[in-house]
Design a protein around this motif. Sequence first.
Motif, mmCIF file in Angstrom:
data_model
loop_
_atom_site.group_PDB
_atom_site.id
_atom_site.type_symbol
_atom_site.label_atom_id
_atom_site.label_comp_id
_atom_site.label_asym_id
_atom_site.label_seq_id
_atom_site.Cartn_x
_atom_site.Cartn_y
_atom_site.Cartn_z
ATOM 1 N N TYR A 15 0.557 -1.177 0.077
ATOM 2 C CA TYR A 15 -0.180 0.227 -0.079
ATOM 3 C C TYR A 15 0.994 1.232 -0.062
ATOM 4 O O TYR A 15 1.452 1.509 1.179
ATOM 5 C CB TYR A 15 -1.298 0.213 1.055
ATOM 6 C CG TYR A 15 -2.081 1.127 1.463
ATOM 7 C CD1 TYR A 15 -3.223 1.082 0.693
ATOM 8 C CD2 TYR A 15 -1.712 2.511 2.256
ATOM 9 C CE1 TYR A 15 -3.898 2.655 0.885
ATOM 10 C CE2 TYR A 15 -2.532 3.200 2.128
ATOM 11 C CZ TYR A 15 -3.550 3.402 1.688
ATOM 12 O OH TYR A 15 -4.170 4.781 1.543
ATOM 13 N N ALA A 16 0.871 2.240 -1.178
ATOM 14 C CA ALA A 16 2.295 2.955 -0.841
ATOM 15 C C ALA A 16 1.130 4.078 -1.758
ATOM 16 O O ALA A 16 2.012 4.490 -2.768
ATOM 17 C CB ALA A 16 3.323 2.226 -1.754
ATOM 18 N N PHE A 21 6.135 3.176 -4.340
ATOM 19 C CA PHE A 21 7.584 2.594 -4.760
ATOM 20 C C PHE A 21 6.928 1.273 -3.606
ATOM 21 O O PHE A 21 7.218 1.424 -1.978
ATOM 22 C CB PHE A 21 8.527 4.017 -3.673
ATOM 23 C CG PHE A 21 9.798 3.361 -3.975
ATOM 24 C CD1 PHE A 21 10.656 2.806 -4.851
ATOM 25 C CD2 PHE A 21 10.430 2.221 -2.572
ATOM 26 C CE1 PHE A 21 11.655 2.360 -5.262
ATOM 27 C CE2 PHE A 21 12.019 1.673 -2.886
ATOM 28 C CZ PHE A 21 12.015 1.690 -3.908
ATOM 29 N N ARG A 22 6.680 0.611 -4.268
ATOM 30 C CA ARG A 22 6.654 -0.997 -2.858
ATOM 31 C C ARG A 22 7.814 -1.407 -3.409
ATOM 32 O O ARG A 22 8.502 -1.728 -3.711
ATOM 33 C CB ARG A 22 5.588 -1.069 -4.490
ATOM 34 C CG ARG A 22 4.294 -0.669 -4.629
ATOM 35 C CD ARG A 22 3.274 -1.226 -5.308
ATOM 36 N NE ARG A 22 3.545 -1.271 -6.441
ATOM 37 C CZ ARG A 22 3.202 -2.035 -7.337
ATOM 38 N NH1 ARG A 22 1.979 -3.365 -6.890
ATOM 39 N NH2 ARG A 22 3.636 -2.271 -8.669
ATOM 40 N N VAL A 23 7.880 -1.870 -2.042
ATOM 41 C CA VAL A 23 8.317 -2.429 -1.475
ATOM 42 C C VAL A 23 8.247 -4.260 -0.888
ATOM 43 O O VAL A 23 6.997 -4.232 -0.026
ATOM 44 C CB VAL A 23 9.751 -2.049 -0.040
ATOM 45 C CG1 VAL A 23 10.476 -2.970 0.144
ATOM 46 C CG2 VAL A 23 10.354 -0.844 -0.648
ATOM 47 N N CYS A 50 7.190 -0.948 7.160
ATOM 48 C CA CYS A 50 8.320 -0.657 6.158
ATOM 49 C C CYS A 50 7.954 -2.318 5.699
ATOM 50 O O CYS A 50 7.484 -3.422 6.333
ATOM 51 C CB CYS A 50 10.028 -1.116 6.520
ATOM 52 S SG CYS A 50 10.653 0.448 6.748
ATOM 53 N N ALA A 51 7.882 -2.851 4.905
ATOM 54 C CA ALA A 51 8.169 -4.764 3.929
ATOM 55 C C ALA A 51 8.409 -5.282 5.590
ATOM 56 O O ALA A 51 8.396 -6.224 5.667
ATOM 57 C CB ALA A 51 8.517 -4.719 3.099
ATOM 58 N N ALA A 74 12.660 -4.435 -4.919
ATOM 59 C CA ALA A 74 11.815 -3.416 -4.980
ATOM 60 C C ALA A 74 12.406 -2.508 -6.578
ATOM 61 O O ALA A 74 13.309 -3.298 -6.877
ATOM 62 C CB ALA A 74 12.091 -2.410 -3.948
ATOM 63 N N ASP A 75 11.477 -1.692 -6.966
ATOM 64 C CA ASP A 75 11.774 -1.646 -9.066
ATOM 65 C C ASP A 75 12.574 -0.073 -8.548
ATOM 66 O O ASP A 75 11.806 0.652 -8.350
ATOM 67 C CB ASP A 75 10.702 -1.559 -9.000
ATOM 68 C CG ASP A 75 10.588 -2.101 -10.680
ATOM 69 O OD1 ASP A 75 11.967 -0.887 -11.137
ATOM 70 O OD2 ASP A 75 9.884 -0.731 -11.281
ATOM 71 N N GLY A 76 13.626 -0.458 -7.806
ATOM 72 C CA GLY A 76 14.837 0.944 -8.312
ATOM 73 C C GLY A 76 15.646 0.999 -8.916
ATOM 74 O O GLY A 76 16.367 0.085 -9.669
ATOM 75 N N PRO A 77 16.580 2.087 -9.337
ATOM 76 C CA PRO A 77 17.259 1.865 -10.128
ATOM 77 C C PRO A 77 18.845 1.418 -9.411
ATOM 78 O O PRO A 77 19.965 0.703 -10.616
ATOM 79 C CB PRO A 77 18.332 3.371 -10.894
ATOM 80 C CG PRO A 77 18.084 3.961 -9.163
ATOM 81 C CD PRO A 77 16.419 3.818 -8.924
ATOM 82 N N GLU A 78 18.266 1.054 -8.307
ATOM 83 C CA GLU A 78 19.940 0.233 -7.326
ATOM 84 C C GLU A 78 19.558 -0.652 -6.442
ATOM 85 O O GLU A 78 17.945 -0.006 -6.101
ATOM 86 C CB GLU A 78 20.601 1.218 -6.127
ATOM 87 C CG GLU A 78 21.741 2.658 -7.241
ATOM 88 C CD GLU A 78 23.085 2.880 -6.736
ATOM 89 O OE1 GLU A 78 22.585 2.890 -5.036
ATOM 90 O OE2 GLU A 78 22.570 4.333 -6.952
ATOM 91 N N PRO A 79 20.048 -1.417 -5.695
ATOM 92 C CA PRO A 79 19.141 -2.199 -4.834
ATOM 93 C C PRO A 79 18.761 -1.692 -3.254
ATOM 94 O O PRO A 79 19.600 -0.932 -2.869
ATOM 95 C CB PRO A 79 20.593 -3.453 -4.545
ATOM 96 C CG PRO A 79 21.712 -3.226 -5.419
ATOM 97 C CD PRO A 79 21.375 -2.125 -5.967
#
Length: 132
Positions: A15-16, A21-23, A50-51, A74-79
């Motif tokens: 729920y974001a 930003f979903r984790v 937090c997740a 997560a879906d980001g440019p870095e881990p």
Amino acid sequence: MSLFELALASRANAYAPYSGFRVGAAIRCADGTLHGGCNVENVAYPEGTCAEAGAIAAMVLAGGREIAEVLVVADGPEPVTPCGGCRQKLAEFASAGTPVILADLAGERARTTVGALLPGAFALSHLGRADG
């Protein structure tokens, strides 16, 4: 279901609505059981969850007390690593050598350990106690 699959499925339920930003997180216990969690935001920052905290709560609810492995996706440019608070929460139930896998939507991107993420973690020994 694999650790990655559970974390990915958990992320799908995040729920974001504010950050977008979903984790997702998944924990493998010492006995092999898996527990997932997702981030849950709240309009009154910082009252979200937090997740990793959600996965720990699910583990404890099920009677688990020992984390053997953690995966965060997560879906980001870095881990994406666990936040500072979640690092301490993980240290409560994991050893310093417990693996932490950092993933994006395609799979594993990096590996670290709880101890590398939180050197000098506050522990029961700091309270002058060795018991649990």
